[in-house]
Design a protein around this motif. Structure first.
Motif, short mmCIF file in Angstrom:
data_model
loop_
_atom_site.label_atom_id
_atom_site.label_comp_id
_atom_site.label_asym_id
_atom_site.label_seq_id
_atom_site.Cartn_x
_atom_site.Cartn_y
_atom_site.Cartn_z
N ALA A 84 83.77 10.19 60.23
CA ALA A 84 85.20 10.35 60.54
C ALA A 84 85.77 11.55 59.80
O ALA A 84 86.56 12.33 60.38
N SER A 85 85.38 11.74 58.56
CA SER A 85 85.87 12.90 57.78
C SER A 85 85.44 14.20 58.41
O SER A 85 86.25 15.14 58.56
N VAL A 86 84.17 14.29 58.79
CA VAL A 86 83.66 15.52 59.42
C VAL A 86 84.39 15.77 60.75
O VAL A 86 84.74 16.91 61.07
N ARG A 87 84.63 14.70 61.49
CA ARG A 87 85.32 14.85 62.78
C ARG A 87 86.73 15.40 62.59
O ARG A 87 87.17 16.29 63.32
N TYR A 88 87.47 14.89 61.61
CA TYR A 88 88.85 15.33 61.42
C TYR A 88 88.98 16.64 60.66
O TYR A 88 89.87 17.43 60.93
N ILE A 89 88.10 16.87 59.71
CA ILE A 89 88.19 18.09 58.91
C ILE A 89 87.59 19.29 59.65
O ILE A 89 88.20 20.37 59.71
N PHE A 90 86.40 19.10 60.22
CA PHE A 90 85.69 20.21 60.85
C PHE A 90 85.72 20.17 62.38
O PHE A 90 85.12 21.02 63.03
N HIS A 91 86.37 19.16 62.94
CA HIS A 91 86.44 19.00 64.40
C HIS A 91 85.05 19.00 65.02
O HIS A 91 84.80 19.64 66.05
N ASN A 92 84.15 18.29 64.37
CA ASN A 92 82.77 18.20 64.83
C ASN A 92 82.34 16.74 64.65
O ASN A 92 82.75 16.07 63.71
N SER A 93 81.50 16.27 65.54
CA SER A 93 81.03 14.90 65.46
C SER A 93 79.60 14.83 65.96
O SER A 93 79.11 15.77 66.57
N SER A 94 78.96 13.72 65.69
CA SER A 94 77.57 13.53 66.10
C SER A 94 77.39 12.14 66.68
O SER A 94 77.73 11.15 66.03
N ASN A 95 76.83 12.08 67.88
CA ASN A 95 76.51 10.78 68.47
C ASN A 95 75.43 10.07 67.67
O ASN A 95 75.41 8.85 67.59
N ALA A 96 74.53 10.85 67.08
CA ALA A 96 73.45 10.25 66.29
C ALA A 96 74.01 9.44 65.12
O ALA A 96 73.56 8.32 64.86
N TRP A 97 75.00 9.99 64.42
CA TRP A 97 75.59 9.26 63.30
C TRP A 97 76.32 8.00 63.78
O TRP A 97 76.28 6.97 63.11
N LEU A 98 76.97 8.09 64.92
CA LEU A 98 77.63 6.92 65.49
C LEU A 98 76.59 5.84 65.85
O LEU A 98 76.79 4.66 65.58
N GLU A 99 75.48 6.28 66.43
CA GLU A 99 74.43 5.32 66.78
C GLU A 99 73.77 4.72 65.55
O GLU A 99 73.40 3.55 65.56
N VAL A 100 73.64 5.50 64.48
CA VAL A 100 73.09 4.95 63.24
C VAL A 100 73.99 3.81 62.74
O VAL A 100 73.50 2.77 62.28
N GLN A 101 75.30 3.96 62.86
CA GLN A 101 76.22 2.89 62.47
C GLN A 101 75.94 1.63 63.28
O GLN A 101 75.91 0.52 62.74
N TRP A 102 75.77 1.79 64.60
CA TRP A 102 75.50 0.64 65.46
C TRP A 102 74.14 0.02 65.14
O TRP A 102 73.99 -1.20 65.16
N TYR A 103 73.15 0.84 64.83
CA TYR A 103 71.83 0.33 64.46
C TYR A 103 71.94 -0.50 63.18
O TYR A 103 71.33 -1.56 63.06
N LEU A 104 72.69 0.00 62.21
CA LEU A 104 72.85 -0.73 60.96
C LEU A 104 73.60 -2.05 61.18
O LEU A 104 73.25 -3.08 60.60
N PHE A 105 74.63 -2.02 62.02
CA PHE A 105 75.35 -3.25 62.36
C PHE A 105 74.40 -4.24 63.02
O PHE A 105 74.41 -5.44 62.69
N SER A 106 73.57 -3.75 63.93
CA SER A 106 72.59 -4.63 64.60
C SER A 106 71.62 -5.23 63.58
O SER A 106 71.28 -6.41 63.67
#
Length: 187
Positions: free
Chosen positions: A37-59
C-alpha cells in the motif's frame, strides 16, 4: 488405549507447533500489505505478485490452522444450546459430529482436491493476472490443511472416548460464561 493417547498427544503437539509457526504468516501478510500500500501511494506503483502473496499467506493461515483451531476447541458452536447439556452429553455430541460430519467432510475435500493439485503442478499453472505467481504452492495447502484437520479430528475422537472411559479429564471442559462471575473472585 495408551498407544492411541500417545498418538493423540503427538498430533496435539504437532498441530500446536504448526499453529504457532503460522502465527508468523499473519505478521508477514500485514507487513507485505502495508509495504504494498505504501509503494502504491508513494510511488504510484503496485505489484499483483505482492497482492497474491498476501492471499497465499491468508490461505496458509486459514488452512493450516484448522487443526490448531480444533485442538483449542475454538470452532463455532451454538453456545446458547450446548451450554445446557452435561459434559458427557457434549462429549457424545462431539464424537457423533466428528464421526458423521468432520472426518467424512475433511477426507472428502482432501481426496477431491488432490487431482486439482496434481494438475496445477504438472501444468505449472500460473495466475492469470499480470505479474502473478504460480498457483500449485497455494493449491497444495488444501490437502495438507485438511490432513492436519483429519489428524486433529482423530486426536479429539480418541480423547473424547478416553474421557468417557474415565481415563483422562474432560479434554473440552465447558467454558466459563463471560457474564458470570469467576469463582473465588473478589466482589
Amino acid at each position: 488405549m495408551r498407544l492411541l493417547l500417545a498418538f493423540s498427544s503427538a498430533v496435539d503437539r504437532f498441530n500446536d507447533w504448526v499453529g504457532r509457526m503460522v502465527y508468523w504468516a499473519i505478521l508477514v501478510a500485514v507487513v507485505i500489505s502495508a509495504g504494498n500500500a505504501s509503494v502504491r501511494y508513494i510511488f504510484h506503483n503496485s505489484s499483483n505478485a505482492w497482492l497474491e502473496v498476501q492471499w497465499y499467506l491468508f490461505s496458509a493461515v486459514f488452512l493450516l490452522c484448522a487443526g490448531y483451531t480444533l485442538l483449542r476447541n475454538e470452532h463455532i458452536r451454538i453456545d446458547v444450546i450446548v451450554s445446557r447439556f452435561s459434559e458427557r452429553t457434549l462429549t457424545w455430541i462431539d464424537i457423533i459430529g466428528t464421526v458423521l460430519f468432520l472426518l467424512p467432510m475433511a477426507i472428502g475435500i482432501m481426496y477431491l482436491s488432490l487431482p486439482a493439485v496434481v494438475d496445477s503442478f504438472v501444468r505449472n499453472e500460473m495466475s492469470s493476472d499480470a505479474g502473478g505467481l504460480i498457483r500449485w504452492p497455494v493449491k497444495v495447502l488444501i490437502p495438507i490443511g485438511f490432513l492436519f484437520l483429519i489428524l486433529q479430528g482423530l486426536s479429539e475422537l480418541i480423547k473424547r472416548i478416553a474421557f468417557l472411559q474415565g481415563l483422562i479429564p474432560n479434554p473440552a471442559p465447558k467454558k466459563q460464561d463471560a457474564h458470570s462471575p469467576v469463582e473465588g473472585a473478589a466482589e
